[in-house]
Design a protein around this motif. Structure first.
Motif, PDB file in Angstrom:
ATOM      1  N   GLU A  65       0.855  -1.189   0.000  1.00 36.63           N
ATOM      2  CA  GLU A  65       0.000   0.000   0.000  1.00 36.63           C
ATOM      3  C   GLU A  65       0.886   1.232   0.000  1.00 36.63           C
ATOM      4  OE1 GLU A  65      -2.702   2.724   3.021  1.00 36.63           O
ATOM      5  OE2 GLU A  65      -1.870   0.821   3.720  1.00 36.63           O
ATOM      6  N   PHE A  66       0.653   2.131  -0.932  1.00 37.12           N
ATOM      7  CA  PHE A  66       1.239   3.465  -0.880  1.00 37.12           C
ATOM      8  C   PHE A  66       0.198   4.361  -0.228  1.00 37.12           C
ATOM      9  CE2 PHE A  66       3.927   1.563  -4.052  1.00 37.12           C
ATOM     10  CZ  PHE A  66       5.157   2.192  -3.875  1.00 37.12           C
ATOM     11  N   PHE A  81     -10.515  -2.181   5.774  1.00 41.36           N
ATOM     12  CA  PHE A  81     -10.124  -3.197   4.801  1.00 41.36           C
ATOM     13  C   PHE A  81      -8.878  -3.980   5.192  1.00 41.36           C
ATOM     14  CE2 PHE A  81     -12.712  -0.176   2.457  1.00 41.36           C
ATOM     15  CZ  PHE A  81     -13.586  -1.017   1.799  1.00 41.36           C
ATOM     16  N   LEU A  82      -7.910  -3.318   5.817  1.00 39.21           N
ATOM     17  CA  LEU A  82      -6.695  -4.031   6.200  1.00 39.21           C
ATOM     18  C   LEU A  82      -6.975  -5.194   7.149  1.00 39.21           C
ATOM     19  CD1 LEU A  82      -3.687  -4.422   6.016  1.00 39.21           C
ATOM     20  CD2 LEU A  82      -3.362  -2.608   7.705  1.00 39.21           C
ATOM     21  N   ASP A  88      -7.746 -12.776   5.750  1.00 38.08           N
ATOM     22  CA  ASP A  88      -7.828 -13.650   4.579  1.00 38.08           C
ATOM     23  C   ASP A  88      -6.470 -14.079   4.032  1.00 38.08           C
ATOM     24  OD1 ASP A  88     -10.576 -13.490   4.672  1.00 38.08           O
ATOM     25  OD2 ASP A  88     -10.722 -11.903   3.156  1.00 38.08           O
ATOM     26  N   PHE A  89      -5.477 -13.197   4.119  1.00 32.67           N
ATOM     27  CA  PHE A  89      -4.236 -13.465   3.401  1.00 32.67           C
ATOM     28  C   PHE A  89      -2.962 -13.416   4.252  1.00 32.67           C
ATOM     29  CE2 PHE A  89      -7.199 -11.543   0.272  1.00 32.67           C
ATOM     30  CZ  PHE A  89      -7.425 -12.694  -0.477  1.00 32.67           C
ATOM     31  N   ILE A  90      -2.879 -12.466   5.167  1.00 35.01           N
ATOM     32  CA  ILE A  90      -1.650 -12.332   5.955  1.00 35.01           C
ATOM     33  C   ILE A  90      -1.562 -13.439   6.991  1.00 35.01           C
ATOM     34  CG2 ILE A  90      -0.334 -10.840   7.507  1.00 35.01           C
ATOM     35  CD1 ILE A  90      -1.721  -8.438   6.112  1.00 35.01           C
ATOM     36  N   ASN A  91      -2.627 -13.637   7.762  1.00 34.95           N
ATOM     37  CA  ASN A  91      -2.620 -14.651   8.812  1.00 34.95           C
ATOM     38  C   ASN A  91      -2.608 -16.073   8.272  1.00 34.95           C
ATOM     39  OD1 ASN A  91      -2.725 -12.530  10.598  1.00 34.95           O
ATOM     40  ND2 ASN A  91      -4.866 -12.804  11.149  1.00 34.95           N
ATOM     41  N   GLU A 133      -0.780   1.978  13.055  1.00 35.62           N
ATOM     42  CA  GLU A 133      -2.201   1.856  13.374  1.00 35.62           C
ATOM     43  C   GLU A 133      -2.668   2.995  14.272  1.00 35.62           C
ATOM     44  OE1 GLU A 133      -5.309  -1.400  15.343  1.00 35.62           O
ATOM     45  OE2 GLU A 133      -3.153  -1.792  15.326  1.00 35.62           O
ATOM     46  N   LEU A 134      -1.829   3.361  15.231  1.00 34.70           N
ATOM     47  CA  LEU A 134      -2.172   4.423  16.168  1.00 34.70           C
ATOM     48  C   LEU A 134      -2.360   5.760  15.453  1.00 34.70           C
ATOM     49  CD1 LEU A 134      -2.569   5.090  19.188  1.00 34.70           C
ATOM     50  CD2 LEU A 134      -0.109   5.581  19.299  1.00 34.70           C
TER      51      LEU A 134
END
Length: 229
Positions: A65-66, A81-82, A88-91, A133-134
């Motif tokens: 992501e930019f 969305f993240l 779905d994909f990272i974990n 995130e913060l």
């Protein structure tokens, strides 16, 4: 619908100039996600070296992501969305997710990006993502764009101290002051320029720009990339 006792109060009128500026900014930000879905993407060579990422190093798909910490659409993407991409994909080990800076809105964008790079340099990948995130969580929902200095140095330092010790925070501040994080930020901006990015958030999957219109389009693109298509 019943009318409250304050219903007769006049609403504060926005300056047409400010409204135009806000609408224009949102349009530019949304340009990062709204594309014609029938456009064929070419594969771009993206340098992921020394970039912060989520996921397993051997995951077959690379998502990047930019983004801009001042962009309200990026805030929505990272909050809405993240988490779904992570589930779905990272974990599941299918994808790594990278973040790279495209700081284009104002001085806040640049300052927060460079400070984030200093966090990554001094405190590592895990702390970077906590701070990342913060920052989006702290972006005001009613962001008034005429207030140019929301992400001041003091604001960024105080935010960091919410998740790290005073000693760790001072290490980051020193790196930021010494401009030791500027080269990493500059590399991101050069990469964005090379890829002709014009809005945020802009996503790439294994070097191909995401040009769909929905999460289902994105999911299909990642699934196909995982299959080597």
């Amino acid at each position: 619908m019943s009318k409250g006792k304050n219903s007769k109060k006049k609403t504060k009128r926005q300056s047409p100039k400010i409204i135009f500026w806000i609408v224009g900014l949102l349009a530019i930000c949304m340009g990062g996600l709204l594309f014609l879905s029938n456009t064929t993407s070419k594969v771009e060579a993206i340098d992921y070296n020394k970039q912060p990422f989520l996921g397993e190093e051997l995951a077959p798909v690379q998502i990047v992501e930019f983004g801009d910490y001042k962009c309200p659409i990026c805030k929505n993407f990272n909050e809405s969305f993240l988490p779904q991409i992570q589930k779905d994909f990272i974990n599941t080990g299918k994808a790594r997710f990278y973040f790279m800076n495209y700081s284009f809105i104002n001085v806040d964008s640049i300052r927060s990006a460079k400070f984030g790079e200093a966090v990554y340099k001094e405190l590592g990948n895990e702390t970077f993502w906590e701070f990342h995130e913060l920052l989006f969580n702290k972006q005001p929902n009613d962001l008034k764009y005429e207030r140019m200095d929301i992400f001041t140095e003091e604001f960024l330092e105080d935010a960091l101290k919410e998740i790290v010790s005073e000693e760790e925070a001072q290490k980051v501040v020193k790196t930021f002051h010494n401009k030791e994080s500027e080269s990493a930020w500059d590399n991101d901006m050069k990469e964005a320029s090379k890829l002709e990015i014009t809005g945020t958030p802009t996503l790439f999957v294994n070097g191909k720009k995401f040009e769909g219109n929905s999460y289902e389009d994105f999911k299909e693109m990642v699934e196909n990339a995982a299959k080597g298509e």
